[in-house]
Design an enzyme around this catalytic site. Structure first.
Site, PDB file in Angstrom:
ATOM      1  N   CYS A 273     110.322  53.537  34.293  1.00 12.32           N
ATOM      2  CA  CYS A 273     108.905  53.869  34.479  1.00 12.32           C
ATOM      3  C   CYS A 273     108.636  55.308  34.029  1.00 12.32           C
ATOM      4  O   CYS A 273     107.569  55.844  34.277  1.00 12.32           O
ATOM      5  CB  CYS A 273     108.500  53.668  35.941  1.00 12.32           C
ATOM      6  SG  CYS A 273     109.499  54.621  37.081  1.00 12.32           S
TER       7      CYS A 273
ATOM      8  N   CYS B  55      89.081  62.067  40.525  1.00 10.31           N
ATOM      9  CA  CYS B  55      90.225  61.404  41.142  1.00 10.31           C
ATOM     10  C   CYS B  55      91.464  61.581  40.269  1.00 10.31           C
ATOM     11  O   CYS B  55      91.386  61.561  39.061  1.00 10.31           O
ATOM     12  CB  CYS B  55      89.894  59.923  41.301  1.00 10.31           C
ATOM     13  SG  CYS B  55      91.263  58.909  41.843  1.00 10.31           S
TER      14      CYS B  55
END
Ligand code: SAH
Length: 481
Positions: free
Chosen positions: A435, A79
């Protein structure tokens, strides 16, 4: 030394790259090895040789790093979501601090001595799993044509079936199983990216951690769900279900949501309350969502399309730091750029004279205005538009002023025109919430070349198990000191 594809090498991993890949050196070469962590000694197979560096695939761990830990999710290697789940949490935090420092030093040009002085310790999580209040699951078909949902394998669009992600809330599994059961029973086809056929593309699930309210939005390549009432009937039985909507997206793109949403059951929004606390509480590691707070908090209505921070426990700490850095006394004029649904703006409004927010998504601004009204906050005004367009125009035409400017841009950072106007407005303090520490470092370099000084900075871990890290920075204007 020469290396060729398929060579097997033994390496000690002594660093990690920004995407969490292990980095080791051998024979004057730098090797990047996915899934190897700092401190490992590994056997790796050379995949691609470039000038001075090469990519290699992990074959075997010869000696595991003392910081290796047993990953919770069996799919973590396939993933794309959790790049560093195999690293213990303390080492994850150290990795993130190191990454931020490196970017501020290399890209921003700030000396390590200065960073030693201004950087405060990273704010980590107590429980670094099951923290996300939002998840977007792609829906597709397996080899036999059966509907599946889960996550894209790293850098691909192949879906790994998994309804039980270790970062999400426990209700996700139940909701996904209801959706898959409904699709099978009523033969509702998943969307196929290759052919552009099929109906269901994605499902978005959001939960308000303080309210317990749940929102489901199903993204369709079409107008309507067949036997919609059957699905609704089952979904509404999930405890906390508050809003069920559909979003229509017929475009062949990577953008998940369509342009609009239509509520098919319940309310249009869910609510959540955010509290902020003193820095003393943050430093003492007190979590707010789970405990009580002196602050009465601010209540937010969240619609499927709006941005809302995904880690509520850590968001409260992030905002607490941003407020602390802003040092508001009640007399200030504040601009909050990239304000989303007005989260930071409204906290600042309670401590300032006037706050102005700027945000490009119209729905988010509509939510911001409603949120202000909902909390009886009258000194916050919001503008729809790009910060780099709205701010220069207002500055030229109305001569707007700020004591404090807060920015919280997406990963690509602030646009040059936005930064130029900030410098012209010359606020005493700039609070930069970021971020992406690489674009942050680039923007700080510009601001510090134009009269600002880096005074404080602190990382907060909002995305445990992944390589992402959030930062809050305080800059002050040197002339005002
Ligand atoms: N401060 C908010 C939102 C931060 S996310 C919070 O903490 O919740 C960044 C926000 O910037 C998003 O809402 C996004 O829609 C908005 N945005 C992206 N590009 C923009 C631009 N050029 N001008 C203004 N807002 C923008």
């Amino acid at each position: 030394m020469e290396y060729r594809k398929d060579d097997i090498i033994t390496l000690r991993i002594d660093d990690m790259g920004t995407d969490g890949e292990g980095i080791g050196k051998a024979g004057g070469f730098t090797f990047f090895v996915k899934d190897a962590v700092i401190g490992d000694t590994v056997e790796a197979k050379v995949m691609k040789v470039k000038k001075g560096y090469a990519y290699a695939r992990l074959v075997r761990i010869v000696e595991p790093s003392p910081n290796r830990t047993e990953p919770r999710c069996p799919y973590h290697r396939q993933c794309g979501g959790c790049q560093i789940q195999a690293l213990d949490y303390a080492a994850q935090l150290a990795f993130k601090e190191h990454k931020v420092r490196n970017n501020l030093n290399r890209i921003g040009g700030f000396s390590m001595e200065l960073l030693d002085r201004v950087m405060e310790p990273i704010v980590g999580m107590k429980e670094p799993f099951y923290y996300r209040n939002k998840a977007q699951f792609p829906v597709g078909a397996d080899k036999n044509g059966e509907p599946v949902t889960g996550f894209y394998a790293g850098r691909t669009h192949a879906i790994i079936p998994n309804t039980d992600c270790a970062l999400g809330v426990k209700e996700n599994k139940m909701i996904l199983e209801i959706l898959l059961g409904y699709m099978k029973k009523y033969k509702v086809a998943p969307y196929d990216e290759e052919t552009g056929e099929g109906l269901i593309r994605h499902i978005l699930i959001r939960k308000g951690f303080t309210s317990g309210e749940i929102m489901v939005c199903i993204i369709l390549n079409g107008e309507k769900l067949p036997q919609e009432e059957r699905l609704v009937e089952q979904l509404r039985s999930v405890k906390g279900m508050t809003s069920i909507s559909i979003s229509i997206n017929r475009d062949n793109t990577n953008v998940i949501m369509g342009k609009e949403c239509r509520t098919i059951w319940g309310r249009d929004t869910i609510s959540d309350v955010i509290h902020v606390r003193s820095i003393g509480d943050i430093n003492a590691g007190r979590d707010i969502v789970s405990g009580s707070s002196d602050d009465e908090g601010i209540s937010f209505a969240i619609s499927p399309m709006s941005f809302y921070q995904v880690n509520p426990v850590q968001t409260e700490k992030l905002y607490s730091i941003a407020l602390d850095y802003a040092e508001l006394t009640g007399t200030e004029t504040v601009w909050d750029l990239y304000c989303g649904i007005g989260t930071i703006s409204l906290f600042m409004a309670k401590r300032a004279k006037q706050v102005y927010g700027v945000e490009v998504v119209g729905q988010a601004v509509a939510d911001a205005r409603k949120n202000a009204a909902r909390n009886n906050i009258e000194n916050a005004r919001f503008y729809v538009g790009k910060a780099e367009e709205v701010l220069p125009v207002l500055y030229e035409e109305e001569g707007i002023y700020a004591d404090v400017i807060c920015v919280d841009p997406p990963r690509k950072g602030c646009d040059a025109a936005c930064l130029e106007t900030i410098v012209k407005m010359a606020p005493r303090r700039i609070v930069y919430v970021s971020c992406d520490s690489a674009t942050l470092a680039r923007d700080l370099k510009y601001l510090c070349a134009n009269g600002y000084e880096l005074r404080r900075c602190r990382a907060a871990d909002l995305f445990s198990q992944t390589v992402h890290v959030e930062m809050v920075v305080l800059l002050t204007y040197t002339v005002h000191q």
